[in-house]
Motif scaffolding. Sequence first.
Motif, PDB file in Angstrom:
ATOM      1  N   ARG A 439       0.817  -1.209   0.000  1.00 58.08           N
ATOM      2  CA  ARG A 439       0.000   0.000   0.000  1.00 58.08           C
ATOM      3  C   ARG A 439       0.854   1.265   0.000  1.00 58.08           C
ATOM      4  NH1 ARG A 439      -3.752  -2.966   3.276  1.00 58.08           N
ATOM      5  NH2 ARG A 439      -2.700  -2.303   5.176  1.00 58.08           N
ATOM      6  N   THR A 440       2.112   1.145   0.441  1.00 58.59           N
ATOM      7  CA  THR A 440       3.001   2.295   0.417  1.00 58.59           C
ATOM      8  C   THR A 440       3.214   2.791  -1.010  1.00 58.59           C
ATOM      9  OG1 THR A 440       4.132   1.389   2.363  1.00 58.59           O
ATOM     10  CG2 THR A 440       5.265   3.134   1.143  1.00 58.59           C
ATOM     11  N   TYR A 441       3.159   1.875  -1.969  1.00 59.17           N
ATOM     12  CA  TYR A 441       3.457   2.230  -3.362  1.00 59.17           C
ATOM     13  C   TYR A 441       2.191   2.292  -4.220  1.00 59.17           C
ATOM     14  CZ  TYR A 441       7.866   0.550  -1.477  1.00 59.17           C
ATOM     15  OH  TYR A 441       8.954   0.350  -0.698  1.00 59.17           O
ATOM     16  N   ALA A 442       1.002   2.235  -3.604  1.00 66.30           N
ATOM     17  CA  ALA A 442      -0.233   2.234  -4.386  1.00 66.30           C
ATOM     18  C   ALA A 442      -0.421   3.553  -5.132  1.00 66.30           C
ATOM     19  CB  ALA A 442      -1.428   1.969  -3.478  1.00 66.30           C
ATOM     20  N   ARG A 443      -0.217   4.671  -4.427  1.00 68.31           N
ATOM     21  CA  ARG A 443      -0.373   5.974  -5.077  1.00 68.31           C
ATOM     22  C   ARG A 443       0.671   6.156  -6.173  1.00 68.31           C
ATOM     23  NH1 ARG A 443      -3.895   9.509  -6.821  1.00 68.31           N
ATOM     24  NH2 ARG A 443      -3.101  11.645  -6.901  1.00 68.31           N
ATOM     25  N   LEU A 444       1.865   5.644  -5.946  1.00 61.44           N
ATOM     26  CA  LEU A 444       2.913   5.743  -6.951  1.00 61.44           C
ATOM     27  C   LEU A 444       2.515   5.005  -8.230  1.00 61.44           C
ATOM     28  CD1 LEU A 444       5.773   6.606  -7.754  1.00 61.44           C
ATOM     29  CD2 LEU A 444       6.632   4.508  -6.677  1.00 61.44           C
ATOM     30  N   LEU A 445       1.880   3.840  -8.076  1.00 57.47           N
ATOM     31  CA  LEU A 445       1.454   3.074  -9.251  1.00 57.47           C
ATOM     32  C   LEU A 445       0.375   3.826 -10.035  1.00 57.47           C
ATOM     33  CD1 LEU A 445       1.359  -0.552  -7.843  1.00 57.47           C
ATOM     34  CD2 LEU A 445       2.754   0.266  -9.726  1.00 57.47           C
ATOM     35  N   GLN A 446      -0.532   4.471  -9.328  1.00 60.28           N
ATOM     36  CA  GLN A 446      -1.555   5.237 -10.039  1.00 60.28           C
ATOM     37  C   GLN A 446      -0.947   6.389 -10.823  1.00 60.28           C
ATOM     38  OE1 GLN A 446      -4.741   6.475  -7.465  1.00 60.28           O
ATOM     39  NE2 GLN A 446      -5.922   4.670  -8.010  1.00 60.28           N
ATOM     40  N   LEU A 447       0.021   7.055 -10.221  1.00 58.62           N
ATOM     41  CA  LEU A 447       0.675   8.150 -10.936  1.00 58.62           C
ATOM     42  C   LEU A 447       1.479   7.641 -12.122  1.00 58.62           C
ATOM     43  CD1 LEU A 447       1.816  10.199  -7.806  1.00 58.62           C
ATOM     44  CD2 LEU A 447      -0.028  10.775  -9.387  1.00 58.62           C
ATOM     45  N   LEU A 448       2.125   6.479 -11.945  1.00 64.90           N
ATOM     46  CA  LEU A 448       2.860   5.900 -13.066  1.00 64.90           C
ATOM     47  C   LEU A 448       1.911   5.530 -14.207  1.00 64.90           C
ATOM     48  CD1 LEU A 448       5.449   3.583 -11.276  1.00 64.90           C
ATOM     49  CD2 LEU A 448       5.890   5.716 -12.473  1.00 64.90           C
ATOM     50  N   LYS A 449       0.734   5.046 -13.878  1.00 64.53           N
ATOM     51  CA  LYS A 449      -0.232   4.696 -14.930  1.00 64.53           C
ATOM     52  C   LYS A 449      -0.634   5.934 -15.718  1.00 64.53           C
ATOM     53  CE  LYS A 449      -4.758   2.655 -15.751  1.00 64.53           C
ATOM     54  NZ  LYS A 449      -5.936   2.034 -15.158  1.00 64.53           N
ATOM     55  N   TYR A 450      -0.782   7.065 -15.033  1.00 60.50           N
ATOM     56  CA  TYR A 450      -1.118   8.286 -15.748  1.00 60.50           C
ATOM     57  C   TYR A 450       0.045   8.768 -16.610  1.00 60.50           C
ATOM     58  CZ  TYR A 450      -2.351  13.122 -16.725  1.00 60.50           C
ATOM     59  OH  TYR A 450      -2.605  14.301 -17.369  1.00 60.50           O
ATOM     60  N   LEU A 451       1.272   8.672 -16.053  1.00 57.57           N
ATOM     61  CA  LEU A 451       2.436   9.157 -16.801  1.00 57.57           C
ATOM     62  C   LEU A 451       2.738   8.281 -18.010  1.00 57.57           C
ATOM     63  CD1 LEU A 451       4.774  10.132 -13.823  1.00 57.57           C
ATOM     64  CD2 LEU A 451       3.442  11.665 -15.290  1.00 57.57           C
TER      65      LEU A 451
END
Length: 895
Positions: A439-451
């Motif tokens: 869960r620490t990297y969940a927000r990071l994955l969402q941002l990577l999907k957008y980028l």
Amino acid sequence: MAKSSADDAELRRACEAAVEGTKHRVVMSIRVAKIQAAQGVWAKSARLGRGGGGGMAKPRVLAICTKQKPQRTKAFLRVLKYSSGGVLEPAKIYKLKHLSKVEVVSEDPSGCTFQLGFDNLKNHSMAPPHWTMRNVDDRNRLVMCIFNICKDALGHVPKVVGIDIVEMALWAKDNTPAVTNQQKVQDGSQVQKSEEVEDNAMRVTVEKELVSQAEEADMEALLGTYVMGIGEAEAFSERLKRELQALEAANVHAIMESEPLLEEVLEGLEATSNCVDDMDEWLTIFNVKLRHMREDIESIETRNNKLEMQSVNNKALIEELDKLLARLRITPEHATCLTEGSFEETPMAENIEACEWLTSALRSLQAPNLDPCYEKTLAVKEKRAELQILRSTFVQRASEFLRICFANLVDFMLSDKNYFSQRGQLKRPDHSDLRYKCRTYARLLQLLKYLDKNCLAPLRKAYCSSLNLLLRREAREFSNELRASTKVPKNPTVWLEGFIGSGQSANNVDTSNVSEAYNKMLTIFVPLLVDESTFFAHFMCFEVPGLAPPGGPANGKNESNDDDANDDNLGIKDINDSDNKKGNQISELPALNESLRDLLDGLQEDFHAVVDWAFKIDPLRCISMHGITERFLSAEKADAAGYVRLLLDDLEDRIATQFSRFVDEASHQIEKNEKNVRQSGVLPYIPRFAALATRMEQYIQGQSRDLVDQAYTKFVSIMFVTLDKVAQADPKYADIFLLENYAAFQNSLYDLANVVPTLAKFYHQASESYEQACTRHISVIIYYHFERLFQFARKIEDLMYTITPEEIPFQLGLSKGELRKVVKSSLSGVDKSIMAMYKKLQKNLTSEELLPSLWDKCKSEFLTKYDSFAQLVAKIYPTEKIPSVSEIQDILASM
């Protein structure tokens, strides 16, 4: 003649009070009786509503109303009824413009009953009501009033059926007061003034009649002329032509006399035209001056508008440039974090903040956030290229870090044996720590999907590959320890083999812990796999319609730890919430199913091992395992549990295949009875099948009924076929063998057949086969001891089809002497012959409990056959004496 209700002032005032507030003016009101067309009774008492009709006629009041409009006049026919208090109240309203027909009902000889046909009525299935008046005068007054209003206000007259129009005109003439004709002569021309007649009661004029009095006078004059001596049509035509020419000459003379008046009018028009021309010249001069003044004003306004617009545009341009410069500015802190920052847990918040800024900056330089006019500016192009470099650098660094991170998290758990089941201890898999770190990297994955949406595919594959190793290790260790810790019988259960004794002992072995072990395996791992699938779908940002929102309870989750209840809640907001609401996202369900296959592939082997292990211990446990699987399968309906459903489907198919193999093997054991078996008594597999069916019914859970019914069908079909084949090996004792085995089948399955429809069907089939075998066997025994007697009867029956009964005693071998010989040889010691039948029936049976019922059937069949023989003798040989049916019946009863 009695006064008409149309002249009743009180009735009109009551009608006006009933329609008060509708702006309708009552022209006429009259009492009528309403009769439904289906009644077909025209008694006058019924029409007037004064008893005798049994409620057939209902009193009503018809009111003709008008409503003034600016352009036209509307006419209505209102039906009013009496309330319980005797007060008139509106019932129905019809527009007279839709009135198409007035028809007098032919069934009423008085002519007082008629019906009104409207062309806009929706319910054409019901006949229109019939209206009955007190007399023909009332009917004519109402009809004439309707015709006058339709002609004046609406411009058309409805069709009349059953009323003579000439009689109506004559009636109108007789019932209209005298009129006054005024004639004046001016300038030698006659002008006949229009006739005005007003009837205070009916409020109608003679001009509104069907044939006016003037027209009627002309017609009378014309007819009178015809009587006065015109005998030929040609002479009459010549006279009419001469009169027409005289009228035309008089019209031309009148026009010539009015010429001075026309000259005065033309002089006045010429003077007026000159005045208009002068006015037009003055207006042209004023128009030119006004046009020049308007042009000067427009020029001044244009210069002022341009100056004001320039000032506004300059101010807006400065504001827009300030906003654009703010968008194009890159802070050094964010740039450093995106290109060189660490991805450890502590600085992760800074990385996410920098990434969110980068996504916001990229979005601000895209339509519709950026005005299209800035798209081709050099500053925007350079800044967009710089942001693209930052994006690709950050995506590459973050993707590499996450791939290594996923592998390290799983390797740490694989290296610690405490996470898995060990000897003597079943360990429930616990992924709470793993999900907490993810869960620490969940927000990071969402941002990577957008980028960069394409960067998620390698990350998903890496996550699935790492977690698949952990799940397969947990399932393998749990399965091994589950089988090792379950106490099972030392010897496997064998069905439908050997003799009854050994099989019965095997049936008493309790193997319920085998099903419980399989249920425990599914109870632990199915919710775990569903949770992992749902978490994976949210964690890896799959866009699937109908996917449960983060934090929602997953289907099938049961006794998990409270800390794990919200493992799927990533605690973040979707970066594309606004896009999702607009429905612009494309479903990634196929990609999700493909990733779930990589995540969970290989786990089926450990479930198969448990199924095979349970099948070896007790094949019938496949029934309960099939029901358990169906229960879990029906509970998993989430989109993220797609591969889990496939896994359960595979388990269900494997269980069904294993059980089918058991059914085939057991059927083969039944078929072995066809060879090397003793041709008497009950075959051993019949009672064994009853025990097997009882045990199978105990194992049914959920929807496993079809599986068991299919097994019953195959078992019993093979049993009956084998039974027939064994019976055919010795035809002499075939019927005895069949009836004993079918009776045993019915006795052993009597209780189950009452509750199992499939077994009930086979129970009835066995009952029919039992009855047929009994009939054949009894017939053989009877004919064995009384063959000569019944053969003699059969010869008589055959000859009765071709010759008369009186001729039969004279046929060869059928004389009275032959009858006496047959009766003497067969019935002289009938009690001994009957006892011999009983002994033969008793000798061949191995099941003593069947003897009483068979003997009763044998006596009943013999008595029936003898009764037929006695009737034939009485008909063919009436003088011959043989033992009566009652004597034979007494002998049978004493045996």
